[in-house]
Design a protein around this motif. Structure first.
Motif, mmCIF file in Angstrom:
data_model
loop_
_atom_site.group_PDB
_atom_site.id
_atom_site.type_symbol
_atom_site.label_atom_id
_atom_site.label_comp_id
_atom_site.label_asym_id
_atom_site.label_seq_id
_atom_site.Cartn_x
_atom_site.Cartn_y
_atom_site.Cartn_z
ATOM 1 N N ILE A 189 6.215 10.036 0.005
ATOM 2 C CA ILE A 189 5.514 8.775 -0.266
ATOM 3 C C ILE A 189 5.964 7.718 0.744
ATOM 4 O O ILE A 189 7.137 7.507 0.963
ATOM 5 C CB ILE A 189 5.774 8.280 -1.705
ATOM 6 C CG1 ILE A 189 5.327 9.320 -2.722
ATOM 7 C CG2 ILE A 189 5.096 6.944 -1.951
ATOM 8 C CD1 ILE A 189 3.846 9.638 -2.680
ATOM 9 N N GLN A 190 4.996 7.052 1.361
ATOM 10 C CA GLN A 190 5.253 5.978 2.317
ATOM 11 C C GLN A 190 4.715 4.667 1.745
ATOM 12 O O GLN A 190 3.786 4.671 0.946
ATOM 13 C CB GLN A 190 4.550 6.260 3.645
ATOM 14 C CG GLN A 190 4.973 7.533 4.305
ATOM 15 C CD GLN A 190 4.126 7.837 5.536
ATOM 16 O OE1 GLN A 190 3.119 7.193 5.805
ATOM 17 N NE2 GLN A 190 4.552 8.834 6.292
ATOM 18 N N GLN A 191 5.313 3.577 2.173
ATOM 19 C CA GLN A 191 4.829 2.254 1.766
ATOM 20 C C GLN A 191 4.638 1.387 2.999
ATOM 21 O O GLN A 191 5.404 1.470 3.955
ATOM 22 C CB GLN A 191 5.822 1.546 0.851
ATOM 23 C CG GLN A 191 5.861 2.053 -0.548
ATOM 24 C CD GLN A 191 6.772 1.199 -1.418
ATOM 25 O OE1 GLN A 191 7.639 0.481 -0.928
ATOM 26 N NE2 GLN A 191 6.578 1.296 -2.706
ATOM 27 N N VAL A 214 0.199 6.332 4.554
ATOM 28 C CA VAL A 214 -0.236 4.942 4.800
ATOM 29 C C VAL A 214 0.251 4.404 6.138
ATOM 30 O O VAL A 214 -0.321 3.457 6.658
ATOM 31 C CB VAL A 214 0.169 3.984 3.654
ATOM 32 C CG1 VAL A 214 -0.486 4.390 2.369
ATOM 33 C CG2 VAL A 214 1.664 3.889 3.509
ATOM 34 N N HIS A 215 1.277 5.001 6.727
ATOM 35 C CA HIS A 215 1.727 4.557 8.044
ATOM 36 C C HIS A 215 0.741 4.968 9.120
ATOM 37 O O HIS A 215 0.755 4.442 10.218
ATOM 38 C CB HIS A 215 3.105 5.133 8.363
ATOM 39 C CG HIS A 215 4.177 4.631 7.443
ATOM 40 N ND1 HIS A 215 5.450 5.100 7.494
ATOM 41 C CD2 HIS A 215 4.172 3.717 6.443
ATOM 42 C CE1 HIS A 215 6.192 4.500 6.571
ATOM 43 N NE2 HIS A 215 5.423 3.654 5.923
ATOM 44 N N GLU A 216 -0.143 5.923 8.816
ATOM 45 C CA GLU A 216 -1.105 6.426 9.801
ATOM 46 C C GLU A 216 -2.544 6.006 9.482
ATOM 47 O O GLU A 216 -3.462 6.395 10.175
ATOM 48 C CB GLU A 216 -1.046 7.955 9.815
ATOM 49 C CG GLU A 216 0.346 8.493 10.055
ATOM 50 C CD GLU A 216 0.480 9.965 9.693
ATOM 51 O OE1 GLU A 216 -0.550 10.647 9.564
ATOM 52 O OE2 GLU A 216 1.615 10.409 9.530
ATOM 53 N N GLY A 217 -2.762 5.218 8.444
ATOM 54 C CA GLY A 217 -4.119 4.968 7.962
ATOM 55 C C GLY A 217 -4.874 3.812 8.570
ATOM 56 O O GLY A 217 -6.036 3.606 8.251
ATOM 57 N N GLY A 218 -4.256 3.008 9.448
ATOM 58 C CA GLY A 218 -4.952 1.887 10.063
ATOM 59 C C GLY A 218 -5.038 0.641 9.179
ATOM 60 O O GLY A 218 -5.812 -0.262 9.454
ATOM 61 N N PHE A 233 5.439 -4.315 7.397
ATOM 62 C CA PHE A 233 6.644 -3.500 7.495
ATOM 63 C C PHE A 233 6.374 -2.130 6.888
ATOM 64 O O PHE A 233 5.713 -2.031 5.858
ATOM 65 C CB PHE A 233 7.802 -4.157 6.735
ATOM 66 C CG PHE A 233 8.073 -5.569 7.157
ATOM 67 C CD1 PHE A 233 8.857 -5.843 8.257
ATOM 68 C CD2 PHE A 233 7.516 -6.621 6.459
ATOM 69 C CE1 PHE A 233 9.097 -7.144 8.650
ATOM 70 C CE2 PHE A 233 7.748 -7.933 6.837
ATOM 71 C CZ PHE A 233 8.545 -8.196 7.940
ATOM 72 N N ASN A 234 6.896 -1.085 7.520
ATOM 73 C CA ASN A 234 6.812 0.256 6.964
ATOM 74 C C ASN A 234 8.079 0.544 6.170
ATOM 75 O O ASN A 234 9.182 0.210 6.606
ATOM 76 C CB ASN A 234 6.679 1.288 8.080
ATOM 77 C CG ASN A 234 5.356 1.215 8.787
ATOM 78 O OD1 ASN A 234 4.393 0.672 8.275
ATOM 79 N ND2 ASN A 234 5.299 1.756 9.984
ATOM 80 N N HIS A 235 7.914 1.170 5.005
ATOM 81 C CA HIS A 235 9.039 1.586 4.174
ATOM 82 C C HIS A 235 8.826 3.032 3.777
ATOM 83 O O HIS A 235 7.706 3.435 3.455
ATOM 84 C CB HIS A 235 9.139 0.757 2.884
ATOM 85 C CG HIS A 235 9.352 -0.704 3.117
ATOM 86 N ND1 HIS A 235 10.520 -1.211 3.595
ATOM 87 C CD2 HIS A 235 8.526 -1.760 2.958
ATOM 88 C CE1 HIS A 235 10.418 -2.536 3.709
ATOM 89 N NE2 HIS A 235 9.205 -2.897 3.331
ATOM 90 N N GLY A 236 9.884 3.806 3.768
ATOM 91 C CA GLY A 236 9.818 5.157 3.232
ATOM 92 C C GLY A 236 10.356 5.150 1.813
ATOM 93 O O GLY A 236 11.232 4.368 1.482
ATOM 94 N N ILE A 292 0.875 -1.167 0.000
ATOM 95 C CA ILE A 292 0.000 0.000 0.000
ATOM 96 C C ILE A 292 0.910 1.215 0.000
ATOM 97 O O ILE A 292 1.828 1.316 0.815
ATOM 98 C CB ILE A 292 -0.912 -0.005 1.246
ATOM 99 C CG1 ILE A 292 -1.757 -1.273 1.273
ATOM 100 C CG2 ILE A 292 -1.783 1.243 1.260
ATOM 101 C CD1 ILE A 292 -2.492 -1.494 2.565
ATOM 102 N N GLU A 293 0.666 2.129 -0.923
ATOM 103 C CA GLU A 293 1.557 3.278 -1.092
ATOM 104 C C GLU A 293 0.762 4.574 -1.087
ATOM 105 O O GLU A 293 -0.318 4.650 -1.675
ATOM 106 C CB GLU A 293 2.298 3.135 -2.421
ATOM 107 C CG GLU A 293 3.365 4.169 -2.648
ATOM 108 C CD GLU A 293 4.138 3.887 -3.909
ATOM 109 O OE1 GLU A 293 3.748 4.406 -4.961
ATOM 110 O OE2 GLU A 293 5.132 3.141 -3.845
ATOM 111 N N GLY A 294 1.293 5.591 -0.436
ATOM 112 C CA GLY A 294 0.643 6.896 -0.410
ATOM 113 C C GLY A 294 1.321 7.822 0.583
ATOM 114 O O GLY A 294 2.271 7.431 1.262
#
Length: 66
Positions: free
Chosen positions: A47-49, A15-19, A39-42, A10-12
């Motif tokens: 843009i976050q993944q 997305v790390h804060e979207g639940g 896993f969180n990726h920057g 999921i990218e945007g």
């Protein structure tokens, strides 16, 4: 039983804060999920993944129809 494995990305910008992690975990637990990791990726700029690896049996297919 057939085991199904998938990777969801999921990218945007937020997305790390979207639940998404909690939503997919709750949905998966009611759909036969047997494995879950997230896993969180920057990426570039803002843009976050979120990368989610999931595994389950045939009932788990319903999660993928979201």
């Amino acid at each position: 039983m057939q085991i199904i494995k998938n990777k969801i990305i999921i990218e945007g910008p937020k997305v790390h804060e979207g639940g998404y992690r909690v939503f997919l975990l709750n949905r998966g637990l009611t759909s036969g999920l047997t494995g879950f990791s997230a896993f969180n990726h920057g990426t570039h700029d803002t843009i976050q993944q979120r990368e989610i690896c999931i595994e389950g049996g045939t009932l788990f297919k319903t999660l993928l129809q979201v």
